[in-house]
Design a protein around this motif. Structure first.
Motif, PDB file in Angstrom:
ATOM      1  N   ASP A   1       0.817  -1.214   0.000  1.00  0.00           N
ATOM      2  CA  ASP A   1       0.000   0.000   0.000  1.00  0.00           C
ATOM      3  C   ASP A   1       0.847   1.259   0.000  1.00  0.00           C
ATOM      4  O   ASP A   1       0.404   2.309  -0.472  1.00  0.00           O
ATOM      5  N   GLY A   2       2.036   1.188   0.547  1.00  0.00           N
ATOM      6  CA  GLY A   2       2.936   2.332   0.592  1.00  0.00           C
ATOM      7  C   GLY A   2       4.333   1.856   0.925  1.00  0.00           C
ATOM      8  O   GLY A   2       4.528   0.715   1.366  1.00  0.00           O
TER       9      GLY A   2
ATOM     10  N   ILE B   1       2.389   3.962  -6.172  1.00  0.00           N
ATOM     11  CA  ILE B   1       2.584   3.565  -4.784  1.00  0.00           C
ATOM     12  C   ILE B   1       3.073   4.790  -4.007  1.00  0.00           C
ATOM     13  O   ILE B   1       4.104   5.358  -4.345  1.00  0.00           O
ATOM     14  N   PRO B   2       2.357   5.219  -2.962  1.00  0.00           N
ATOM     15  CA  PRO B   2       2.826   6.363  -2.167  1.00  0.00           C
ATOM     16  C   PRO B   2       4.170   6.049  -1.517  1.00  0.00           C
ATOM     17  O   PRO B   2       4.363   4.967  -0.961  1.00  0.00           O
ATOM     18  N   VAL B   3       5.096   6.993  -1.606  1.00  0.00           N
ATOM     19  CA  VAL B   3       6.446   6.801  -1.070  1.00  0.00           C
ATOM     20  C   VAL B   3       6.801   7.959  -0.153  1.00  0.00           C
ATOM     21  O   VAL B   3       6.583   9.127  -0.493  1.00  0.00           O
ATOM     22  N   VAL B   4       7.354   7.624   1.007  1.00  0.00           N
ATOM     23  CA  VAL B   4       7.909   8.633   1.910  1.00  0.00           C
ATOM     24  C   VAL B   4       9.376   8.297   2.133  1.00  0.00           C
ATOM     25  O   VAL B   4       9.703   7.170   2.520  1.00  0.00           O
ATOM     26  N   VAL B   5      10.262   9.245   1.851  1.00  0.00           N
ATOM     27  CA  VAL B   5      11.678   9.055   2.157  1.00  0.00           C
ATOM     28  C   VAL B   5      11.940   9.694   3.512  1.00  0.00           C
ATOM     29  O   VAL B   5      11.500  10.808   3.782  1.00  0.00           O
ATOM     30  N   ALA B   6      12.639   8.965   4.372  1.00  0.00           N
ATOM     31  CA  ALA B   6      12.865   9.417   5.745  1.00  0.00           C
ATOM     32  C   ALA B   6      14.352   9.518   6.025  1.00  0.00           C
ATOM     33  O   ALA B   6      15.105   8.591   5.733  1.00  0.00           O
ATOM     34  N   SER B   7      14.770  10.636   6.563  1.00  0.00           N
ATOM     35  CA  SER B   7      16.144  10.930   6.993  1.00  0.00           C
ATOM     36  C   SER B   7      17.071  11.327   5.857  1.00  0.00           C
ATOM     37  O   SER B   7      18.271  11.419   6.046  1.00  0.00           O
ATOM     38  N   PHE B   8      16.527  11.547   4.669  1.00  0.00           N
ATOM     39  CA  PHE B   8      17.339  12.126   3.599  1.00  0.00           C
ATOM     40  C   PHE B   8      16.404  12.851   2.641  1.00  0.00           C
ATOM     41  O   PHE B   8      15.223  12.548   2.544  1.00  0.00           O
TER      42      PHE B   8
ATOM     43  N   GLY C   1      10.234   7.173  11.562  1.00  0.00           N
ATOM     44  CA  GLY C   1       9.613   5.973  11.010  1.00  0.00           C
ATOM     45  C   GLY C   1       8.106   5.977  11.189  1.00  0.00           C
ATOM     46  O   GLY C   1       7.355   5.647  10.263  1.00  0.00           O
ATOM     47  N   ARG C   2       7.660   6.351  12.388  1.00  0.00           N
ATOM     48  CA  ARG C   2       6.222   6.397  12.649  1.00  0.00           C
ATOM     49  C   ARG C   2       5.533   7.414  11.740  1.00  0.00           C
ATOM     50  O   ARG C   2       4.493   7.119  11.129  1.00  0.00           O
ATOM     51  N   ARG C   3       6.095   8.594  11.667  1.00  0.00           N
ATOM     52  CA  ARG C   3       5.497   9.663  10.864  1.00  0.00           C
ATOM     53  C   ARG C   3       5.460   9.280   9.385  1.00  0.00           C
ATOM     54  O   ARG C   3       4.472   9.547   8.681  1.00  0.00           O
ATOM     55  N   ALA C   4       6.506   8.647   8.899  1.00  0.00           N
ATOM     56  CA  ALA C   4       6.570   8.253   7.493  1.00  0.00           C
ATOM     57  C   ALA C   4       5.469   7.257   7.141  1.00  0.00           C
ATOM     58  O   ALA C   4       4.814   7.365   6.101  1.00  0.00           O
ATOM     59  N   VAL C   5       5.250   6.269   8.025  1.00  0.00           N
ATOM     60  CA  VAL C   5       4.194   5.274   7.781  1.00  0.00           C
ATOM     61  C   VAL C   5       2.824   5.932   7.793  1.00  0.00           C
ATOM     62  O   VAL C   5       1.969   5.651   6.945  1.00  0.00           O
ATOM     63  N   GLU C   6       2.590   6.804   8.752  1.00  0.00           N
ATOM     64  CA  GLU C   6       1.294   7.480   8.832  1.00  0.00           C
ATOM     65  C   GLU C   6       1.012   8.271   7.561  1.00  0.00           C
ATOM     66  O   GLU C   6      -0.113   8.252   7.038  1.00  0.00           O
ATOM     67  N   LEU C   7       2.015   8.960   7.042  1.00  0.00           N
ATOM     68  CA  LEU C   7       1.823   9.745   5.813  1.00  0.00           C
ATOM     69  C   LEU C   7       1.581   8.835   4.610  1.00  0.00           C
ATOM     70  O   LEU C   7       0.694   9.091   3.787  1.00  0.00           O
ATOM     71  N   ALA C   8       2.380   7.770   4.496  1.00  0.00           N
ATOM     72  CA  ALA C   8       2.258   6.872   3.342  1.00  0.00           C
ATOM     73  C   ALA C   8       0.896   6.182   3.317  1.00  0.00           C
ATOM     74  O   ALA C   8       0.229   6.130   2.274  1.00  0.00           O
ATOM     75  N   LEU C   9       0.451   5.661   4.457  1.00  0.00           N
ATOM     76  CA  LEU C   9      -0.820   4.936   4.490  1.00  0.00           C
ATOM     77  C   LEU C   9      -2.008   5.882   4.432  1.00  0.00           C
ATOM     78  O   LEU C   9      -3.062   5.529   3.886  1.00  0.00           O
ATOM     79  N   GLY C  10      -1.864   7.081   4.975  1.00  0.00           N
ATOM     80  CA  GLY C  10      -2.925   8.076   4.836  1.00  0.00           C
ATOM     81  C   GLY C  10      -3.165   8.414   3.378  1.00  0.00           C
ATOM     82  O   GLY C  10      -4.314   8.499   2.921  1.00  0.00           O
TER      83      GLY C  10
ATOM     84  N   GLU D   1      -6.499   7.368   0.575  1.00  0.00           N
ATOM     85  CA  GLU D   1      -7.181   8.393  -0.227  1.00  0.00           C
ATOM     86  C   GLU D   1      -6.843   8.295  -1.712  1.00  0.00           C
ATOM     87  O   GLU D   1      -7.292   9.118  -2.512  1.00  0.00           O
ATOM     88  N   GLY D   2      -6.037   7.295  -2.088  1.00  0.00           N
ATOM     89  CA  GLY D   2      -5.717   7.083  -3.489  1.00  0.00           C
ATOM     90  C   GLY D   2      -4.892   8.202  -4.113  1.00  0.00           C
ATOM     91  O   GLY D   2      -5.133   8.602  -5.250  1.00  0.00           O
ATOM     92  N   ARG D   3      -3.917   8.703  -3.396  1.00  0.00           N
ATOM     93  CA  ARG D   3      -3.101   9.814  -3.901  1.00  0.00           C
ATOM     94  C   ARG D   3      -1.650   9.608  -3.490  1.00  0.00           C
ATOM     95  O   ARG D   3      -1.314   8.697  -2.722  1.00  0.00           O
ATOM     96  N   HIS D   4      -0.767  10.475  -4.011  1.00  0.00           N
ATOM     97  CA  HIS D   4       0.610  10.489  -3.545  1.00  0.00           C
ATOM     98  C   HIS D   4       0.711  11.402  -2.326  1.00  0.00           C
ATOM     99  O   HIS D   4      -0.169  12.231  -2.074  1.00  0.00           O
ATOM    100  N   VAL D   5       1.793  11.278  -1.576  1.00  0.00           N
ATOM    101  CA  VAL D   5       1.935  12.034  -0.331  1.00  0.00           C
ATOM    102  C   VAL D   5       2.157  13.520  -0.605  1.00  0.00           C
ATOM    103  O   VAL D   5       1.489  14.386  -0.036  1.00  0.00           O
ATOM    104  N   ALA D   6       3.120  13.838  -1.479  1.00  0.00           N
ATOM    105  CA  ALA D   6       3.371  15.228  -1.904  1.00  0.00           C
ATOM    106  C   ALA D   6       3.459  16.185  -0.712  1.00  0.00           C
ATOM    107  O   ALA D   6       2.753  17.183  -0.629  1.00  0.00           O
ATOM    108  N   TYR D   7       4.347  15.857   0.214  1.00  0.00           N
ATOM    109  CA  TYR D   7       4.462  16.649   1.442  1.00  0.00           C
ATOM    110  C   TYR D   7       5.905  16.588   1.915  1.00  0.00           C
ATOM    111  O   TYR D   7       6.566  15.553   1.804  1.00  0.00           O
TER     112      TYR D   7
END
Length: 313
Positions: A117-118, A139-146, A275-284, A288-294
């Motif tokens: 899902d993400g 697939i929504p993607v969140v990059v964390a720490s870079f 890690g927690r914040r990244a998962v919340e953004l990706a699954l949120g 909603e069927g969109r990319h994170v864009a944040y």
């Protein structure tokens, strides 16, 4: 076998409300959520994840990619991401790539095939196409720490590396150090180059240059805490005392950094929180069927301990 209808009847709610609670839908009131969760626990209800995944064409899973699970920072980030995924009713699929382009390609292909899902990415090789491969499959993607500024579809939870390197160099400078060097990562990580550049820029603002390890520096900034600890070990084996002769800083503030026998001066970064914040953004975004864009930038804090001191005469 207990069904969704059985849980709904026990909790006195509709089946759709039970489904919303299982999916982590925020529109359910806290009182109703607690009642449903209590009914689920009492009746030992286990959702048919496979059937639900086939119907929705997803896996009810989130992918987590780290460059090095032996690095405590990446391990903490992955653990934080896994806990957040579990709390939202998702499985976490964790893989590490050692910042290898080939391993990154294989990880992307595996996650695409499993219809995750993400995806949360905690590090990539320099010039990696991994995030783009996933984004192009919606697939929504969140990059964390870079940072990864090239694609507006990405979610980014980033450290202010240039700001952190400015703090490190300012700390050295105030202690009288003028001969400084940077120790990069063992892997070809994108964040390693960025921290090196931030270090060099902070030196230039003071009309200084990186003298390198062969230039007998009196102060050394390491890419991360594990590199800093290895550097201290190497210096002391050479007979150079830390911090009396050489000051050393790390980055990440892993638990070992505060150990009484190490007491490493370092930049604090909240790995588990990222890690927690990244998962919340990706699954949120996935729901909603969109990319994170944040994009969210976290400012680090310099934790001064016992591995830095005044420059030797």
């Amino acid at each position: 076998m207990t069904t969704l209808f059985d849980v709904a009847r026990q909790a006195g709610v509709s089946k759709s409300t039970v489904s919303n609670v299982i999916r982590g839908d925020g529109r359910v009131s806290e009182i109703t959520r607690e009642r449903v969760e209590r009914a689920i626990a009492e009746m030992q209800y286990h959702p048919n994840v496979i059937a639900r995944s086939l119907k929705a064409r997803t896996s009810t899973a989130v992918g987590i990619i780290v460059p090095d699970l032996t690095n405590p920072f990446h391990a903490e980030l992955a653990a934080g991401a896994e806990h957040a995924a579990s709390a939202l009713g998702y499985a976490a699929l964790i893989t590490h790539t050692e910042a290898s382009p080939r391993a990154e390609q294989e990880a992307a292909r595996a996650f695409i095939e499993r219809r995750v899902d993400g995806v949360v990415v905690a590090g990539v090789s320099v010039g990696s196409s991994l995030p783009t491969l996933l984004l192009d499959r919606d697939i929504p993607v969140v990059v964390a720490s870079f940072g990864e500024a090239d694609d507006p579809r990405l979610g980014v939870i980033d450290n202010d590396d240039p700001g952190a390197m400015e703090m490190v160099v300012a700390h050295f400078y105030e202690l009288g150090h003028r001969r400084m060097a940077f120790v990069g990562p063992l892997m070809n990580e994108q964040s390693g180059e960025r921290r090196r550049l931030g270090f060099a820029q902070a030196l230039r603002r003071r009309q200084l240059t990186d003298v390198g390890l062969d230039g007998r520096p009196t102060a050394i900034a390491a890419h991360n805490d594990t590199q800093a600890i290895a550097t201290i070990d190497r210096l002391e084996r050479q007979g150079r005392r830390v911090p009396r002769e050489v000051s050393v800083t790390g980055y990440d503030d892993i638990p070992l950094a505060a150990h009484n026998r190490i007491q490493l001066t370092t930049v604090h970064a909240d790995a588990a929180g990222m890690g927690r914040r990244a998962v919340e953004l990706a699954l949120g975004a996935a729901r909603e069927g969109r990319h994170v864009a944040y994009r969210e930038i976290q400012t680090g804090q310099l934790i001064v301990r016992a591995t830095t001191g005044r420059a030797p005469n």
